[in-house]
Design an enzyme around this catalytic site. Structure first.
Site, PDB file in Angstrom:
ATOM      1  N   GLY A  13     -54.417 -19.092 -12.251  1.00 42.68           N
ATOM      2  CA  GLY A  13     -54.174 -19.125 -10.996  1.00 42.68           C
ATOM      3  C   GLY A  13     -54.770 -17.842 -10.230  1.00 42.68           C
ATOM      4  CG  LEU A  41     -45.944 -26.161 -15.866  1.00 42.84           C
ATOM      5  CD1 LEU A  41     -45.236 -25.662 -14.426  1.00 42.84           C
ATOM      6  CD2 LEU A  41     -45.122 -25.662 -16.799  1.00 42.84           C
ATOM      7  CB  ALA A  64     -46.587 -23.678  -8.694  1.00 41.14           C
ATOM      8  CE1 TYR A  65     -49.645 -31.763  -7.443  1.00 39.23           C
ATOM      9  CE2 TYR A  65     -48.829 -31.031  -5.037  1.00 39.23           C
ATOM     10  CZ  TYR A  65     -49.882 -32.076  -5.746  1.00 39.23           C
ATOM     11  OH  TYR A  65     -50.705 -32.793  -5.223  1.00 39.23           O
ATOM     12  CG  ASP A 106     -43.526 -18.777   3.031  1.00 40.13           C
ATOM     13  OD1 ASP A 106     -43.916 -19.083   1.832  1.00 40.13           O
ATOM     14  OD2 ASP A 106     -43.805 -19.532   4.130  1.00 40.13           O
ATOM     15  CE1 TYR A 129     -45.764 -26.072  -3.562  1.00 45.62           C
ATOM     16  CE2 TYR A 129     -45.591 -24.110  -1.832  1.00 45.62           C
ATOM     17  CZ  TYR A 129     -45.831 -24.643  -2.832  1.00 45.62           C
ATOM     18  OH  TYR A 129     -46.161 -22.880  -2.973  1.00 45.62           O
ATOM     19  CD1 TRP A 154     -48.101 -17.468   4.871  1.00 50.44           C
ATOM     20  CD2 TRP A 154     -49.164 -16.023   6.181  1.00 50.44           C
ATOM     21  NE1 TRP A 154     -47.597 -17.501   6.184  1.00 50.44           N
ATOM     22  CE2 TRP A 154     -48.435 -16.529   6.719  1.00 50.44           C
ATOM     23  CE3 TRP A 154     -50.013 -15.559   7.141  1.00 50.44           C
ATOM     24  CZ2 TRP A 154     -48.087 -17.340   8.261  1.00 50.44           C
ATOM     25  CZ3 TRP A 154     -50.102 -15.231   8.365  1.00 50.44           C
ATOM     26  CH2 TRP A 154     -49.061 -16.778   8.301  1.00 50.44           C
TER      27      TRP A 154
END
Length: 288
Positions: A13, A41, A64-65, A106, A129, A154
């Site tokens: 990632g 995961l 993460a997804y 966030d 999400y 972001w």
């Protein structure tokens, strides 16, 4: 003296690749970078076995997804990766006394705020999400109260797919583009986040939730306009409201987080979004 071993999940990632890039600056650690083939995961037995084999002192969970729109139609997978697996990591790290730093978002907030969100502000995600990431935070802190959670927003870098790279492509190939102007937040350069994580990894008491983003507040439209100006693009950027750009997942209108807590922890000023953006644009234009 025992050299501490750091296991980084989500090696491919944006954040994982930034941590790989700066790992040579931290010779006091042995780094192990695991992608989803080594550390899937959604397969807990395999995760446990891998952690047993590696025996890390610190785990930085960047995996993460993250497909926000796709999560609306794949809630089971999103929750398996972003919630259940994180709770399981909490249990394993608590049992084995492993320091855990986990990255959140966030999107745990509803975006209806008008002042920057503090870490203890009430959460109310408006998409799958965000709901899956919030559940992950809750399960993690229940299983391992010593864990550290860093919420960010972001995120972009020279790696992977992100807003900055998409804009560069469009600004260089189109006469005009439309970008939403009613969603505001703070961009985060993944390299700045990676450096902050490494500073925190070296500290003793890291438990709890922290917010990290570059300083300053802009809309996606302002962000796109700035990128266009920096690369001297002739492409016209038009401002549109979110309702004219429908997506499967709702997006928060306000994503600004208060970063004063982590700034104190790091004992340093967090870079502003514009100076960090310029660094990434320089890298992308010289390598692109």
């Amino acid at each position: 003296m025992h050299t501490k071993k750091i296991l980084v999940t989500g090696a491919n990632g944006q954040l994982g690749q930034c941590l790989q890039e700066i790992s040579s600056v931290y010779p006091q650690y042995d780094f192990v970078f695991a992608d989803r083939t080594l550390m899937p995961l959604d397969k807990q037995a395999q995760m446990a076995e891998y952690i047993n084999d590696i025996q890390p002192d610190i785990i930085i969970n960047t995996a993460a997804y993250t497909a926000v729109d796709k999560a609306e139609s794949e809630p089971e997978l999103a929750f398996a990766v972003n919630a259940d697996a994180v709770g399981f990591l909490g249990e394993l790290t608590a049992q084995k006394n492993i320091k855990l730093i986990h990255i959140s978002t966030d999107y745990v907030f509803n975006g209806e705020g008008v002042t920057p969100y503090l870490e203890n502000h009430s959460t109310a995600p408006i998409n799958i999400y965000g709901a899956s990431k919030l559940k992950g935070e809750q399960l993690l802190l229940a299983a391992n109260p010593e864990a550290c959670i860093i919420r960010t927003s972001w995120v972009y870098s020279q790696y992977g797919n992100n807003f900055v790279k998409t804009m560069l492509r469009l600004l260089n190939s189109r006469e005009s583009i439309n970008v939403v102007n009613d969603q505001v937040g703070s961009p985060t350069n993944a390299m700045d986040l990676a450096n902050a994580i490494m500073t925190i990894a070296g500290q003793e008491d890291i438990s709890g939730i922290y917010h990290f983003a570059n300083t300053g507040v802009i809309s996606w439209y302002d962000f796109a306009k700035t990128i266009g100006r920096e690369i001297k693009s002739a492409c016209v950027v038009n401002a549109i409201p979110s309702k004219d750009y429908p997506t499967p997942a709702r997006r928060p209108y306000y994503s600004v987080m208060d970063t004063s807590k982590i700034s104190l922890k790091l004992k340093t000023e967090i870079p502003d979004w514009l100076s960090s953006l310029k660094k990434t644009l320089d890298l992308l234009q010289h390598t692109g």
